[in-house]
Design a protein around this motif. Structure first.
Motif, PDB file in Angstrom:
ATOM      1  N   ILE A 192       0.079   5.243  -6.940  1.00 54.28           N
ATOM      2  CA  ILE A 192      -0.291   3.937  -6.382  1.00 54.28           C
ATOM      3  C   ILE A 192       0.568   2.895  -7.085  1.00 54.28           C
ATOM      4  CG2 ILE A 192      -2.121   2.231  -6.073  1.00 54.28           C
ATOM      5  CD1 ILE A 192      -4.135   4.553  -6.230  1.00 54.28           C
TER       6      ILE A 192
ATOM      7  N   LEU B 128      -3.907  -2.824  -3.014  1.00 47.78           N
ATOM      8  CA  LEU B 128      -4.421  -1.730  -2.188  1.00 47.78           C
ATOM      9  C   LEU B 128      -5.946  -1.759  -2.153  1.00 47.78           C
ATOM     10  CD1 LEU B 128      -4.101   0.899  -0.549  1.00 47.78           C
ATOM     11  CD2 LEU B 128      -4.077   2.127  -2.736  1.00 47.78           C
TER      12      LEU B 128
ATOM     13  N   ASP C 202       2.330   2.271  -0.727  1.00 54.21           N
ATOM     14  CA  ASP C 202       0.877   2.107  -0.633  1.00 54.21           C
ATOM     15  C   ASP C 202       0.359   1.950   0.791  1.00 54.21           C
ATOM     16  OD1 ASP C 202       0.909   2.248  -3.378  1.00 54.21           O
ATOM     17  OD2 ASP C 202       0.581   0.112  -3.694  1.00 54.21           O
TER      18      ASP C 202
END
Length: 138
Positions: free
Chosen positions: A43, A49, A22
């Motif tokens: 992801i 994130l 990430d």
């Protein structure tokens, strides 16, 4: 113990490619303002994130709509960056449509039909009228 420190906003692309998790999204965004090169990448830590992107940019759109994507991830489904990009773009389109509708409503209410045509044809005039009516700055 050794530690490498990277200035994330000055990394060449060949170095950024080495970030396979990430953090690569963050590095690309800081250097290019985009996630496009990683759009097919999974992801792993969606909430972290999104929170990091909001903290770095001050832009809440990164976290506003992550709930649905978190549910997908918690259900065992992979979430790729392209879905995240689509979510951000959809929010931007919605905001733009709402701004235009608000501006047109104001102009019609004030009897400024001539400005309606101008808004539809001239991007600079539209920007000026958004500022005049403080639309989009809320």
């Amino acid at each position: 113990m050794k530690m490498k420190v990277f200035h994330m906003n000055n990394l060449p692309e060949d170095v950024r490619r080495k970030f396979t998790s990430d953090i690569g999204f963050v590095a690309d965004y800081l250097n290019e303002g985009s996630f496009e090169k990683r759009k097919d990448q999974k992801i792993i830590h969606l909430e972290a994130l999104c929170s990091m992107m909001e903290a770095l940019t001050g832009d809440s759109r990164f976290t506003d709509r992550m709930g649905g994507m978190l549910k997908k991830q918690e259900g065992g489904r992979e979430v790729k960056m392209c879905e995240y990009i689509d979510m951000l773009e959809a929010r931007g389109k919605e905001k733009g449509e709402n701004m235009l509708a608000a501006l047109l409503t104001r102009l019609y209410a004030l009897g400024r039909e001539g400005d309606v045509k101008l808004v539809l044809e001239d991007k600079d005039a539209r920007k000026e009228l958004y500022q005049e009516f403080s639309i989009g700055s809320e």
